[in-house]
Design a protein around this motif. Structure first.
Motif, PDB file in Angstrom:
ATOM      1  N   ASP A  99       0.833  -1.203   0.000  1.00 37.62           N
ATOM      2  CA  ASP A  99       0.000   0.000   0.000  1.00 37.62           C
ATOM      3  C   ASP A  99       0.870   1.256   0.000  1.00 37.62           C
ATOM      4  O   ASP A  99       0.585   2.223  -0.712  1.00 37.62           O
ATOM      5  N   VAL A 100       1.927   1.237   0.808  1.00 37.11           N
ATOM      6  CA  VAL A 100       2.851   2.373   0.847  1.00 37.11           C
ATOM      7  C   VAL A 100       3.457   2.591  -0.537  1.00 37.11           C
ATOM      8  O   VAL A 100       3.510   3.718  -1.046  1.00 37.11           O
ATOM      9  N   ALA A 101       3.912   1.492  -1.171  1.00 36.33           N
ATOM     10  CA  ALA A 101       4.539   1.600  -2.489  1.00 36.33           C
ATOM     11  C   ALA A 101       3.574   2.191  -3.508  1.00 36.33           C
ATOM     12  O   ALA A 101       3.951   3.065  -4.302  1.00 36.33           O
ATOM     13  N   GLU A 102       2.341   1.740  -3.494  1.00 34.94           N
ATOM     14  CA  GLU A 102       1.376   2.232  -4.479  1.00 34.94           C
ATOM     15  C   GLU A 102       1.095   3.721  -4.284  1.00 34.94           C
ATOM     16  O   GLU A 102       0.956   4.476  -5.258  1.00 34.94           O
ATOM     17  N   VAL A 103       1.032   4.158  -3.037  1.00 35.17           N
ATOM     18  CA  VAL A 103       0.818   5.579  -2.766  1.00 35.17           C
ATOM     19  C   VAL A 103       2.013   6.403  -3.244  1.00 35.17           C
ATOM     20  O   VAL A 103       1.852   7.445  -3.896  1.00 35.17           O
ATOM     21  N   VAL A 104       3.218   5.938  -2.930  1.00 34.36           N
ATOM     22  CA  VAL A 104       4.420   6.683  -3.327  1.00 34.36           C
ATOM     23  C   VAL A 104       4.534   6.765  -4.848  1.00 34.36           C
ATOM     24  O   VAL A 104       4.867   7.813  -5.409  1.00 34.36           O
ATOM     25  N   ILE A 105       4.252   5.662  -5.525  1.00 38.12           N
ATOM     26  CA  ILE A 105       4.314   5.658  -6.992  1.00 38.12           C
ATOM     27  C   ILE A 105       3.339   6.684  -7.557  1.00 38.12           C
ATOM     28  O   ILE A 105       3.668   7.423  -8.496  1.00 38.12           O
ATOM     29  N   GLU A 106       2.140   6.755  -6.996  1.00 42.22           N
ATOM     30  CA  GLU A 106       1.146   7.706  -7.502  1.00 42.22           C
ATOM     31  C   GLU A 106       1.570   9.151  -7.244  1.00 42.22           C
ATOM     32  O   GLU A 106       1.352  10.030  -8.087  1.00 42.22           O
ATOM     33  N   VAL A 107       2.161   9.418  -6.081  1.00 37.57           N
ATOM     34  CA  VAL A 107       2.656  10.773  -5.814  1.00 37.57           C
ATOM     35  C   VAL A 107       3.765  11.120  -6.798  1.00 37.57           C
ATOM     36  O   VAL A 107       3.786  12.204  -7.391  1.00 37.57           O
ATOM     37  N   ALA A 108       4.701  10.184  -7.005  1.00 32.10           N
ATOM     38  CA  ALA A 108       5.809  10.432  -7.927  1.00 32.10           C
ATOM     39  C   ALA A 108       5.328  10.553  -9.363  1.00 32.10           C
ATOM     40  O   ALA A 108       5.929  11.276 -10.166  1.00 32.10           O
ATOM     41  N   ARG A 109       4.272   9.867  -9.689  1.00 28.11           N
ATOM     42  CA  ARG A 109       3.687   9.975 -11.036  1.00 28.11           C
ATOM     43  C   ARG A 109       3.182  11.398 -11.275  1.00 28.11           C
ATOM     44  O   ARG A 109       3.317  11.945 -12.372  1.00 28.11           O
ATOM     45  N   ALA A 110       2.630  12.002 -10.225  1.00 26.19           N
ATOM     46  CA  ALA A 110       2.160  13.385 -10.334  1.00 26.19           C
ATOM     47  C   ALA A 110       3.328  14.356 -10.308  1.00 26.19           C
ATOM     48  O   ALA A 110       3.431  15.250 -11.150  1.00 26.19           O
ATOM     49  N   ASP A 111       4.225  14.187  -9.350  1.00 28.41           N
ATOM     50  CA  ASP A 111       5.378  15.083  -9.205  1.00 28.41           C
ATOM     51  C   ASP A 111       6.426  14.356  -8.368  1.00 28.41           C
ATOM     52  O   ASP A 111       6.279  14.226  -7.153  1.00 28.41           O
ATOM     53  N   SER A 112       7.472  13.882  -9.030  1.00 28.89           N
ATOM     54  CA  SER A 112       8.469  13.073  -8.313  1.00 28.89           C
ATOM     55  C   SER A 112       9.237  13.884  -7.287  1.00 28.89           C
ATOM     56  O   SER A 112       9.772  13.326  -6.325  1.00 28.89           O
ATOM     57  N   SER A 113       9.310  15.205  -7.454  1.00 28.13           N
ATOM     58  CA  SER A 113       9.973  16.036  -6.445  1.00 28.13           C
ATOM     59  C   SER A 113       9.209  15.998  -5.126  1.00 28.13           C
ATOM     60  O   SER A 113       9.808  15.949  -4.044  1.00 28.13           O
ATOM     61  N   VAL A 114       7.889  16.022  -5.201  1.00 31.35           N
ATOM     62  CA  VAL A 114       7.082  15.956  -3.985  1.00 31.35           C
ATOM     63  C   VAL A 114       7.232  14.588  -3.316  1.00 31.35           C
ATOM     64  O   VAL A 114       7.381  14.496  -2.097  1.00 31.35           O
ATOM     65  N   ALA A 115       7.222  13.528  -4.107  1.00 34.05           N
ATOM     66  CA  ALA A 115       7.421  12.193  -3.537  1.00 34.05           C
ATOM     67  C   ALA A 115       8.763  12.112  -2.827  1.00 34.05           C
ATOM     68  O   ALA A 115       8.868  11.564  -1.723  1.00 34.05           O
ATOM     69  N   GLN A 116       9.795  12.651  -3.451  1.00 33.15           N
ATOM     70  CA  GLN A 116      11.134  12.647  -2.837  1.00 33.15           C
ATOM     71  C   GLN A 116      11.121  13.454  -1.538  1.00 33.15           C
ATOM     72  O   GLN A 116      11.723  13.049  -0.542  1.00 33.15           O
ATOM     73  N   ALA A 117      10.434  14.583  -1.537  1.00 30.53           N
ATOM     74  CA  ALA A 117      10.403  15.440  -0.357  1.00 30.53           C
ATOM     75  C   ALA A 117       9.703  14.774   0.825  1.00 30.53           C
ATOM     76  O   ALA A 117       9.978  15.105   1.981  1.00 30.53           O
ATOM     77  N   LEU A 118       8.806  13.835   0.555  1.00 27.33           N
ATOM     78  CA  LEU A 118       8.076  13.136   1.618  1.00 27.33           C
ATOM     79  C   LEU A 118       8.833  11.914   2.146  1.00 27.33           C
ATOM     80  O   LEU A 118       8.372  11.246   3.070  1.00 27.33           O
ATOM     81  N   ARG A 119       9.996  11.640   1.576  1.00 29.37           N
ATOM     82  CA  ARG A 119      10.702  10.401   1.904  1.00 29.37           C
ATOM     83  C   ARG A 119      11.023  10.270   3.394  1.00 29.37           C
ATOM     84  O   ARG A 119      10.797   9.210   3.992  1.00 29.37           O
ATOM     85  N   SER A 120      11.544  11.326   4.008  1.00 30.66           N
ATOM     86  CA  SER A 120      11.897  11.232   5.430  1.00 30.66           C
ATOM     87  C   SER A 120      10.677  10.955   6.292  1.00 30.66           C
ATOM     88  O   SER A 120      10.762  10.216   7.286  1.00 30.66           O
ATOM     89  N   SER A 121       9.539  11.522   5.926  1.00 30.86           N
ATOM     90  CA  SER A 121       8.323  11.286   6.709  1.00 30.86           C
ATOM     91  C   SER A 121       7.894   9.825   6.619  1.00 30.86           C
ATOM     92  O   SER A 121       7.500   9.208   7.628  1.00 30.86           O
ATOM     93  N   PHE A 122       7.983   9.237   5.427  1.00 32.33           N
ATOM     94  CA  PHE A 122       7.643   7.820   5.281  1.00 32.33           C
ATOM     95  C   PHE A 122       8.665   6.922   5.971  1.00 32.33           C
ATOM     96  O   PHE A 122       8.307   5.868   6.509  1.00 32.33           O
ATOM     97  N   ILE A 123       9.934   7.320   5.951  1.00 37.68           N
ATOM     98  CA  ILE A 123      10.955   6.529   6.647  1.00 37.68           C
ATOM     99  C   ILE A 123      10.683   6.526   8.150  1.00 37.68           C
ATOM    100  O   ILE A 123      10.762   5.477   8.812  1.00 37.68           O
ATOM    101  N   ILE A 124      10.358   7.686   8.702  1.00 33.77           N
ATOM    102  CA  ILE A 124      10.025   7.766  10.123  1.00 33.77           C
ATOM    103  C   ILE A 124       8.816   6.898  10.441  1.00 33.77           C
ATOM    104  O   ILE A 124       8.780   6.163  11.441  1.00 33.77           O
TER     105      ILE A 124
END
Length: 408
Positions: free
Chosen positions: A79-104
């Motif tokens: 589920d996490v992967a599918e959400v991240v892929i969809e965010v990156a599909r829209a704007d990969s910079s935003v997906a990258q910016a959320l990385r630390s929050s998902f890691i936490i």
């Protein structure tokens, strides 16, 4: 301290018990549509998506994968992967910016012994976002720490500069580490509005330009003892905490490949003209354009497939203890290394093939299609794939375990 935004009061755990993965995905869908529609123009103008990122956070996007009893939405790593892929599909910079929050969030989910776990859960439930890095631009080896922490009364005073503070401009909290006089590594998390914390918008890569990955300058920053942790010298059962972080990057690449396909299909349907000597009346009917679309679609599917398979592998490692955990953790880390290499190559190929579906006009700057390759290329350079492939090869040949750093 919990960051509170104007009109955004602190949220107790009981108020989010009704969160679901499906509900969050439905809530963020219009936000992702806005991000996708404006990504190219925002990159040109260096216009950060503060409103959209806050909307994603308010929808609870970082709570996907966090257990419902902890106030999260539940869900698996798939589920996490599918959400991240969809965010990156829209704007990969935003997906990258959320990385630390998902890691936490992943650390909270997989480690019941995580220091300050209850505090972190409260921040996640309050929709706070996180940034963090240990990187410094000092000319030394990667991982070298020159930031200093000196004792001062009941706390510490920290000085130094940290680079690649991914998501730093969006975040409420910043985590990093410094060296005490005796060589002890001091890890800490402070609010980004703490006196002496300065966030610079100086990230200047060819791609991923709006990831807010610039410098965080720490000048006489006071850190209390309850904000500090020290590395556990005991060897954990599974010493590969970097696997999720690398898996996340692969999901970003899968999103880039998916967006390259979206833009290729959209261009052929709406703008492309068949070349003069084509046998087709429209580009959509040209057999070579169709072949190229098929190639791009194959690359996007390959990237997505390896990421989802890696999610299942990492899911199986969760909760394991003892020698079983170490064996499974090593295998999972190598699996993620393969995933990273395939996702990177698929995204780069898809982004390059995009230009084969049109003529000279497809290279117009106003379309901004070059950003897909630039974004994939920049994200790929965080952790060079040839190292991953060589280490994976050694594992398969000799059983040599992969490195245990967060970069693998």
């Amino acid at each position: 301290m919990t960051a509170v935004y104007p009109g955004h009061e602190s949220i107790e755990a009981t108020s989010v018990s009704g969160l679901t993965v499906a509900g969050i995905r439905a809530a963020v869908r219009p936000v992702l549509r806005r991000l996708g529609d404006t990504a190219g123009a925002r990159e040109k103008a260096r216009d950060y998506a503060f409103g959209e990122v806050r909307a994603l956070a308010d929808a609870g996007i970082a709570l996907v994968g966090v257990a419902r009893e902890d106030g999260g939405a539940g869900g698996s790593l798939r589920d996490v992967a599918e959400v991240v892929i969809e965010v990156a599909r829209a704007d990969s910079s935003v997906a990258q910016a959320l990385r630390s929050s998902f890691i936490i969030a992943e650390q909270v989910s997989s480690r019941p012994d995580l220091p300050h776990r209850d505090v972190i859960l409260t921040r996640l439930r309050n929709r706070d976002l996180f940034a963090g890095t240990s990187n410094e631009r000092t000319g030394g080896a990667s991982g070298q720490v020159n930031a200093t922490a000196r004792r001062d009364g009941a706390g510490w005073v920290v000085d130094g500069e940290k680079y690649y503070s991914t998501g730093g401009l969006y975040a409420s909290w910043f985590s990093t580490q410094a060296l005490a006089d005796d060589g002890t590594v001091v890890r800490f998390t402070v609010p980004v509005d703490r006196e002496g914390v300065e966030r610079l918008d100086d990230f200047d890569a060819v791609g991923q330009r709006l990831t807010a990955s610039g410098t965080t300058r720490l000048t006489n920053v006071r850190v209390s003892d309850d904000e500090v942790t020290f590395p556990d010298r005991a060897q954990p059962d599974n010493p590969w905490p970097g696997s999720f972080a690398q898996f996340y990057l692969a999901a970003v690449q899968a999103g880039v490949a998916a967006r390259a396909l979206d833009d290729a299909v959209g261009y052929v349907r709406e703008k492309a003209r068949p070349i003069k000597h084509s046998s087709a009346d429209t580009s959509a009917e040209d057999p070579y354009v169709r072949q190229t679309i098929g190639q791009i679609a194959g690359r996007a599917q390959a990237a997505r497939a390896v990421v989802l398979l890696a999610a299942e592998t990492l899911e199986d490692v969760r909760g394991l203890t003892g020698p079983t955990a170490r064996t499974a953790g090593a295998a999972a880390a190598v699996h993620v290394a393969h995933t990273s290499a395939i996702a990177i190559e698929s995204a780069l190929d898809a982004a390059e093939l995009l230009f084969d579906v049109g003529g000279g006009s497809i290279t117009n700057r106003d379309l901004g299609f070059d950003r897909h390759w630039r974004n994939a290329r920049t994200a790929a350079n965080h952790n060079p794939r040839q190292w991953k492939q060589a280490i994976a090869g050694a594992y398969h040949l000799t059983g040599e375990e992969p490195p245990t750093t967060g970069l693998f």
